[in-house]
Design a protein around this motif. Sequence first.
Motif, PDB file in Angstrom:
ATOM      1  N   SER A   1       5.155 137.974  50.962  1.00 35.89           N
ATOM      2  CA  SER A   1       4.729 136.657  51.415  1.00 35.89           C
ATOM      3  C   SER A   1       5.808 136.068  52.307  1.00 35.89           C
ATOM      4  O   SER A   1       6.851 136.676  52.534  1.00 35.89           O
ATOM      5  CB  SER A   1       4.520 135.740  50.206  1.00 35.89           C
ATOM      6  OG  SER A   1       5.764 135.468  49.595  1.00 35.89           O
TER       7      SER A   1
ATOM      8  N   PHE B   1      -1.603 140.372  39.060  1.00 33.61           N
ATOM      9  CA  PHE B   1      -1.256 138.977  39.336  1.00 33.61           C
ATOM     10  C   PHE B   1      -1.928 138.459  40.607  1.00 33.61           C
ATOM     11  O   PHE B   1      -2.175 137.260  40.740  1.00 33.61           O
ATOM     12  CB  PHE B   1       0.259 138.802  39.441  1.00 33.61           C
ATOM     13  CG  PHE B   1       0.966 138.863  38.112  1.00 33.61           C
ATOM     14  CD1 PHE B   1       0.257 138.935  36.925  1.00 33.61           C
ATOM     15  CD2 PHE B   1       2.345 138.854  38.040  1.00 33.61           C
ATOM     16  CE1 PHE B   1       0.893 138.995  35.694  1.00 33.61           C
ATOM     17  CE2 PHE B   1       3.002 138.912  36.811  1.00 33.61           C
ATOM     18  CZ  PHE B   1       2.272 138.988  35.639  1.00 33.61           C
ATOM     19  N   SER B   2      -2.218 139.347  41.554  1.00 34.03           N
ATOM     20  CA  SER B   2      -2.900 138.906  42.773  1.00 34.03           C
ATOM     21  C   SER B   2      -4.337 138.490  42.462  1.00 34.03           C
ATOM     22  O   SER B   2      -4.892 137.598  43.106  1.00 34.03           O
ATOM     23  CB  SER B   2      -2.878 140.004  43.840  1.00 34.03           C
ATOM     24  OG  SER B   2      -3.663 141.106  43.446  1.00 34.03           O
TER      25      SER B   2
ATOM     26  N   TYR C   1      -5.196 137.080  39.632  1.00 30.58           N
ATOM     27  CA  TYR C   1      -4.947 135.760  39.038  1.00 30.58           C
ATOM     28  C   TYR C   1      -4.804 134.706  40.138  1.00 30.58           C
ATOM     29  O   TYR C   1      -5.421 133.636  40.091  1.00 30.58           O
ATOM     30  CB  TYR C   1      -3.670 135.858  38.211  1.00 30.58           C
ATOM     31  CG  TYR C   1      -3.353 134.686  37.310  1.00 30.58           C
ATOM     32  CD1 TYR C   1      -3.563 134.767  35.941  1.00 30.58           C
ATOM     33  CD2 TYR C   1      -2.812 133.509  37.812  1.00 30.58           C
ATOM     34  CE1 TYR C   1      -3.242 133.716  35.096  1.00 30.58           C
ATOM     35  CE2 TYR C   1      -2.493 132.450  36.980  1.00 30.58           C
ATOM     36  CZ  TYR C   1      -2.708 132.560  35.624  1.00 30.58           C
ATOM     37  OH  TYR C   1      -2.394 131.516  34.798  1.00 30.58           O
ATOM     38  N   ASN C   2      -3.993 135.030  41.157  1.00 27.27           N
ATOM     39  CA  ASN C   2      -3.733 134.074  42.238  1.00 27.27           C
ATOM     40  C   ASN C   2      -4.987 133.770  43.054  1.00 27.27           C
ATOM     41  O   ASN C   2      -5.224 132.624  43.448  1.00 27.27           O
ATOM     42  CB  ASN C   2      -2.630 134.610  43.153  1.00 27.27           C
ATOM     43  CG  ASN C   2      -1.262 134.571  42.499  1.00 27.27           C
ATOM     44  OD1 ASN C   2      -0.986 133.696  41.689  1.00 27.27           O
ATOM     45  ND2 ASN C   2      -0.412 135.530  42.829  1.00 27.27           N
ATOM     46  N   GLN C   3      -5.789 134.795  43.315  1.00 24.48           N
ATOM     47  CA  GLN C   3      -6.995 134.575  44.113  1.00 24.48           C
ATOM     48  C   GLN C   3      -8.031 133.757  43.355  1.00 24.48           C
ATOM     49  O   GLN C   3      -8.712 132.909  43.935  1.00 24.48           O
ATOM     50  CB  GLN C   3      -7.576 135.917  44.560  1.00 24.48           C
ATOM     51  CG  GLN C   3      -6.708 136.608  45.605  1.00 24.48           C
ATOM     52  CD  GLN C   3      -7.465 137.662  46.386  1.00 24.48           C
ATOM     53  OE1 GLN C   3      -8.629 137.490  46.726  1.00 24.48           O
ATOM     54  NE2 GLN C   3      -6.789 138.764  46.682  1.00 24.48           N
TER      55      GLN C   3
ATOM     56  N   ASN D   1      -7.328 131.542  41.154  1.00 24.88           N
ATOM     57  CA  ASN D   1      -6.793 130.179  41.157  1.00 24.88           C
ATOM     58  C   ASN D   1      -7.076 129.489  42.488  1.00 24.88           C
ATOM     59  O   ASN D   1      -7.449 128.313  42.530  1.00 24.88           O
ATOM     60  CB  ASN D   1      -5.288 130.209  40.890  1.00 24.88           C
ATOM     61  CG  ASN D   1      -4.676 128.825  40.826  1.00 24.88           C
ATOM     62  OD1 ASN D   1      -5.264 127.897  40.279  1.00 24.88           O
ATOM     63  ND2 ASN D   1      -3.497 128.678  41.400  1.00 24.88           N
ATOM     64  N   ALA D   2      -6.920 130.229  43.594  1.00 23.18           N
ATOM     65  CA  ALA D   2      -7.170 129.661  44.925  1.00 23.18           C
ATOM     66  C   ALA D   2      -8.630 129.234  45.077  1.00 23.18           C
ATOM     67  O   ALA D   2      -8.937 128.265  45.777  1.00 23.18           O
ATOM     68  CB  ALA D   2      -6.802 130.680  46.000  1.00 23.18           C
TER      69      ALA D   2
ATOM     70  N   LEU E   1       0.921 128.843  38.586  1.00 25.35           N
ATOM     71  CA  LEU E   1       1.906 129.251  39.586  1.00 25.35           C
ATOM     72  C   LEU E   1       2.471 130.607  39.161  1.00 25.35           C
ATOM     73  O   LEU E   1       3.315 130.709  38.279  1.00 25.35           O
ATOM     74  CB  LEU E   1       3.017 128.198  39.672  1.00 25.35           C
ATOM     75  CG  LEU E   1       4.064 128.360  40.774  1.00 25.35           C
ATOM     76  CD1 LEU E   1       3.405 128.401  42.146  1.00 25.35           C
ATOM     77  CD2 LEU E   1       5.069 127.220  40.712  1.00 25.35           C
ATOM     78  N   ILE E   2       1.957 131.666  39.777  1.00 26.57           N
ATOM     79  CA  ILE E   2       2.293 133.034  39.374  1.00 26.57           C
ATOM     80  C   ILE E   2       2.655 133.843  40.616  1.00 26.57           C
ATOM     81  O   ILE E   2       2.004 133.747  41.652  1.00 26.57           O
ATOM     82  CB  ILE E   2       1.095 133.713  38.670  1.00 26.57           C
ATOM     83  CG1 ILE E   2       0.754 132.978  37.376  1.00 26.57           C
ATOM     84  CG2 ILE E   2       1.386 135.181  38.383  1.00 26.57           C
ATOM     85  CD1 ILE E   2       1.815 133.064  36.306  1.00 26.57           C
ATOM     86  N   GLY E   3       3.684 134.663  40.505  1.00 26.10           N
ATOM     87  CA  GLY E   3       4.074 135.533  41.612  1.00 26.10           C
ATOM     88  C   GLY E   3       3.847 136.988  41.262  1.00 26.10           C
ATOM     89  O   GLY E   3       3.159 137.318  40.298  1.00 26.10           O
ATOM     90  N   ASN E   4       4.441 137.858  42.038  1.00 27.65           N
ATOM     91  CA  ASN E   4       4.348 139.292  41.811  1.00 27.65           C
ATOM     92  C   ASN E   4       5.519 139.725  40.936  1.00 27.65           C
ATOM     93  O   ASN E   4       6.672 139.488  41.275  1.00 27.65           O
ATOM     94  CB  ASN E   4       4.400 140.020  43.165  1.00 27.65           C
ATOM     95  CG  ASN E   4       4.149 141.502  43.039  1.00 27.65           C
ATOM     96  OD1 ASN E   4       4.620 142.147  42.113  1.00 27.65           O
ATOM     97  ND2 ASN E   4       3.398 142.042  43.981  1.00 27.65           N
TER      98      ASN E   4
END
Length: 412
Positions: A76, A193-194, A196-198, A200-201, A245-248
């Motif tokens: 990112s 985790f991606s 999870y992030n998508q 959330n978006a 709020l989660i990253g890789n």
Amino acid sequence: MITTEIATNSRPSDVLKKAMHIASYYGFDNVEKIATHQKKYSDYLKQNEIEKSSSLSSVKINAERIKDNTKNLEKSVFDDEIFSALKMAVDCNLLPSERPVLIHHSNIDANNNMLKFELIATGVKNSIAEALILKTASAILEEIGITKNCVYINSIGDKDSALQFARELNLYFRKNINALPAQIRHLIKKDIFSVYNQLNAENHQLLENMPQSMGFLSDNSRRHLGEIIEYLETGGIPYKIDNFLIGNSNYYSQTLFEIRQIRDDEDDDISILAKGGRCDEIVKNMFNINVPAVGIVFEFDKKGVKKRELNLFKKSKKPKFYFVQLGYEAKLKSLLIIDTLRKANIPAYHSLYNDKLASQLAIARYLNVPYTIIMGSREAIDGTIIVKNMNTQFQNTIPVNELVNYIKRIII
């Protein structure tokens, strides 16, 4: 996108100068400037038996290995910028390092022509690293006129905590596979985790019962996050826990955070002013060394900023003070002391990551400062602080709220 809204009366070049100036009060400096002093400083500490040699000094970093480690990584904006600053530190022989290094770095992103400014603290395992980064970032935003902001923070914990969280996510997604959007189902095997992030978006319905990382933190990870929150509360920095709020996990460990502008209306778009986290895994994966690191990135409009202004090797007036802290209570209040001095335009050296009194006093002697400002646990509880003349050894204990006036009297 990480976009910092600059005060209308400030030019981008002025904002950059202010950011570098504020960062210097908290111990961050230009990479090249640090490199010129590092060897002499380390040699002095070793000769005086203040610091023992580390096995890191014999580690050699292979440039081709770095290239191999990074060419296939999808990073990112945050990852790219942190990597850029870390790579420069490696090139200047600051990494791997036997001592903590606090760096500020800026460059222009060739992809979107935006100015990036980042702060990185390497070599610090404990929570003071995140606290120092967040306090410095908040002070920079305040200085450029952005006062309505809030730190959003979360933790995915250490490696074991993150693995357990990832396993639970995997089970949850597989149980609800039919509810997952078809275009992201393949990501379950690639990067859980991606997914999870998508979700959330998209504010997807699966978020309601989704496992959260906080539920899988080890005792040490929970303690680490708790200490950061205590620093934020002591420093008067607004914060909120953001479970989404989660990253890789290949890049990050422990904490992740964003500084967002407080919205006047809930329907307004979220404006992310800065973004960062503990990136020990980035260092490990890219450089094959175990060095703890925390970073944060700002993004500004670059209009009017010239390349030669990016990382100025600016000579500054040598501080006359070294701030010494001893004990957890004193460390908690240390950022407030530095901030008080900053607002009074009184620079002071410090090593907030250093827990040893003898070591801090030895550094003060090396820097040849005429005065030390000392806060121990007792002073922190009593609301007092000690100012000591290093030449005469005379010291005076005064209330903290009288520190600035006292300093101005003795240096006139």
